[in-house]
Motif scaffolding. Structure first.
Motif, short mmCIF file in Angstrom:
data_model
loop_
_atom_site.label_atom_id
_atom_site.label_comp_id
_atom_site.label_asym_id
_atom_site.label_seq_id
_atom_site.Cartn_x
_atom_site.Cartn_y
_atom_site.Cartn_z
N LEU A 101 -4.67 -0.06 -11.24
CA LEU A 101 -5.88 -0.85 -11.46
C LEU A 101 -6.51 -1.37 -10.17
CD1 LEU A 101 -4.75 -2.90 -14.60
CD2 LEU A 101 -6.04 -0.74 -14.51
N GLY A 102 -6.08 -0.86 -9.01
CA GLY A 102 -6.72 -1.22 -7.76
C GLY A 102 -5.97 -2.26 -6.96
N ASP A 103 -6.46 -2.56 -5.76
CA ASP A 103 -5.87 -3.47 -4.78
C ASP A 103 -4.51 -2.96 -4.30
OD1 ASP A 103 -8.08 -5.06 -4.89
OD2 ASP A 103 -7.03 -6.89 -5.49
N PHE A 104 -4.56 -1.93 -3.49
CA PHE A 104 -3.35 -1.31 -2.94
C PHE A 104 -2.91 -1.95 -1.63
CE2 PHE A 104 -5.74 1.87 -5.33
CZ PHE A 104 -4.81 2.17 -6.30
N THR A 105 -3.85 -2.54 -0.89
CA THR A 105 -3.55 -3.01 0.47
C THR A 105 -3.75 -4.52 0.59
OG1 THR A 105 -5.83 -2.75 1.26
CG2 THR A 105 -4.42 -0.80 1.33
N ASP A 106 -3.49 -5.01 1.81
CA ASP A 106 -3.69 -6.41 2.21
C ASP A 106 -2.63 -7.33 1.61
OD1 ASP A 106 -5.96 -5.37 3.42
OD2 ASP A 106 -7.31 -6.02 1.81
N ARG A 107 -2.29 -8.36 2.39
CA ARG A 107 -1.27 -9.36 2.05
C ARG A 107 0.15 -8.84 2.22
NH1 ARG A 107 -4.52 -13.21 0.19
NH2 ARG A 107 -6.20 -12.75 -1.28
N GLY A 108 0.47 -7.68 1.66
CA GLY A 108 1.83 -7.13 1.76
C GLY A 108 2.01 -6.23 2.97
N PRO A 109 3.25 -5.78 3.20
CA PRO A 109 3.60 -5.13 4.47
C PRO A 109 3.19 -3.68 4.62
CG PRO A 109 5.53 -5.28 3.05
CD PRO A 109 4.44 -6.03 2.37
N ASP A 110 2.90 -2.94 3.55
CA ASP A 110 2.71 -1.49 3.72
C ASP A 110 1.66 -0.94 2.77
OD1 ASP A 110 2.96 1.11 4.55
OD2 ASP A 110 5.03 1.37 3.90
N GLY A 111 0.42 -1.37 2.96
CA GLY A 111 -0.66 -0.90 2.11
C GLY A 111 -0.92 0.59 2.24
N ILE A 112 -0.85 1.12 3.44
CA ILE A 112 -1.08 2.55 3.65
C ILE A 112 0.05 3.36 3.00
CG2 ILE A 112 -1.39 4.40 5.34
CD1 ILE A 112 -3.71 2.39 5.08
N GLY A 113 1.25 2.86 3.06
CA GLY A 113 2.35 3.52 2.37
C GLY A 113 2.14 3.58 0.87
N VAL A 114 1.54 2.53 0.31
CA VAL A 114 1.23 2.52 -1.12
C VAL A 114 0.19 3.59 -1.43
CG1 VAL A 114 0.18 1.19 -2.99
CG2 VAL A 114 1.84 0.09 -1.46
N ILE A 115 -0.86 3.66 -0.63
CA ILE A 115 -1.90 4.67 -0.85
C ILE A 115 -1.32 6.07 -0.74
CG2 ILE A 115 -4.03 5.66 0.09
CD1 ILE A 115 -4.93 2.84 0.79
N ASP A 116 -0.51 6.30 0.27
CA ASP A 116 0.12 7.62 0.43
C ASP A 116 0.95 7.98 -0.79
OD1 ASP A 116 -0.96 8.25 2.92
OD2 ASP A 116 0.70 7.33 4.04
#
Length: 361
Positions: A132-147
């Motif tokens: 539902l969105g908001d993959f990045t910011d605040r936490g340590p590994d937003g790019i890892g989540v997107i990948d």
């Protein structure tokens, strides 16, 4: 829908999908006229390759050869009908709330639901998974989540299911910070910049350093609204989607076209509207939900964006570190049962929710 990989060309195609990578913006406070969430603030300055269709021809699409020397094999129509039903059967539906860079928590939640195995690979066959969105910011590994989401999208498609994602306000925020940086935008209450807003709202330097063109292109192409099995899926608990079209297709097209024009003020206005929240919570909330359902379809709305503790009124501010955090066990159903909230508050020691629909209760 892409069918599961078998032998020969199908296996080769599945491997190709698994390796596929798609080539290649905060919430406003009172001064900006929006209901606030203590964690999201917009700041004045005066003081962010198209996925191939991947279509495999089905039995119906193959050319018919009517040559006398062609072997004619009798086929039982009943068996074909059964095969069609099996091929067209939709797998179970799951939704994921806001992740905000908490990759380890996401992996654990997905594995607990049987959607991935211990190695982080798709293991749910024909299941359907929506973020539902908001993959990045605040936490340590937003790019890892997107990948991870991008990879699971390919693996799920190869298995006959799918993994898809919606546009959140933090995707708009990151896109804006990357594209426009310190370019001044008209916030409606003075001048602001995406860069300042991104930093104040949990922007991580490590994410920006690792952000690549294919991440940007993937985010910019995300849909804003979808309807699946009678559930209207959105990121934000706001009626602002109505400003962008009177159909799901119109909203999604308008959002993509806005990002394509690359106008800083237009993108800021889009981002600002996506940060609005709590439209479904108080008096008139059920009517607000109905306005969206009547326009876009569905019988219930499912959203992230607003942490469940805030919707419940159990946490008044993030400033009070002594305030106990309520335990979130699952989605929050409210607005006369028409709304399902999925942000368990992982950024405030809450729970990253992965939920199968329909709900059991």
């Amino acid at each position: 829908m892409t069918q599961g990989a078998g032998q020969g060309p199908e296996a080769e195609r599945a491997a190709t999908l698994r390796d596929f990578r798609v080539p290649a913006y905060v919430h406003e406070t009172g001064p900006y006229g929006d209901t606030t969430h203590p964690g999201d603030v917009a700041v004045p300055v005066e003081e962010a390759a198209e996925h191939p269709d991947g279509y495999t021809p089905t039995r119906r699409d193959l050319p018919v050869i009517n040559r006398g020397d062609t072997l004619q094999v009798p086929v039982d129509p009943a068996s074909l009908a059964a095969q069609d039903r099996e091929e067209g059967a939709a797998g179970p539906l799951f939704v994921v709330g806001d992740v905000h860079g908490y990759l380890d928590e996401l992996l654990a939640a997905l594995q607990e639901r049987g959607l991935i195995d211990s190695a982080g690979n798709w293991s749910a066959g024909t299941a359907r998974l929506w973020f539902l969105g908001d993959f990045t910011d605040r936490g340590p590994d937003g790019i890892g989540v997107i990948d991870l989401v991008m990879r699971l999208s390919a693996e799920a498609a190869a298995a006959g299911g799918y993994c898809k994602a919606l546009m959140g306000n933090h995707e708009l925020l990151l896109l804006g910070a990357k594209r426009f940086s310190d370019t001044p935008v008209n916030s409606g209450a003075g001048t602001a910049t995406f860069q300042a807003a991104w930093l104040l709202n949990g922007g991580q330097k490590t994410d920006m350093d690792r952000l690549q063109d294919h991440h940007l292109q993937w985010m910019a192409r995300l849909d804003a609204v979808e309807e699946v099995d009678g559930y209207l899926l959105v990121h934000s608990d706001t009626t602002a989607y109505l400003d962008y079209g009177d159909s799901i297709e119109a909203v999604n097209d308008t959002v993509r076209e806005t990002l394509t024009r690359n106008d800083a003020d237009e993108c800021w206005d889009l981002f600002r509207k996506f940060t609005k929240r709590f439209s479904f919570r108080d008096e008139g909330g059920a009517d607000a939900v109905r306005s969206l359902l009547d326009t876009y379809g569905g019988t219930r709305i499912v959203h992230g964006h607003s942490p469940i503790p805030y919707l419940l009124g159990e946490v008044g501010s993030e400033e009070n570190e002594e305030e106990p955090r309520p335990l979130v066990e699952g989605p929050h159903i409210y607005a006369d049962g028409l709304a399902i909230a999925m942000d368990g508050g992982v950024t405030m020691a809450g729970k990253l929710l992965v939920q199968q629909l329909p709900l059991e209760n």
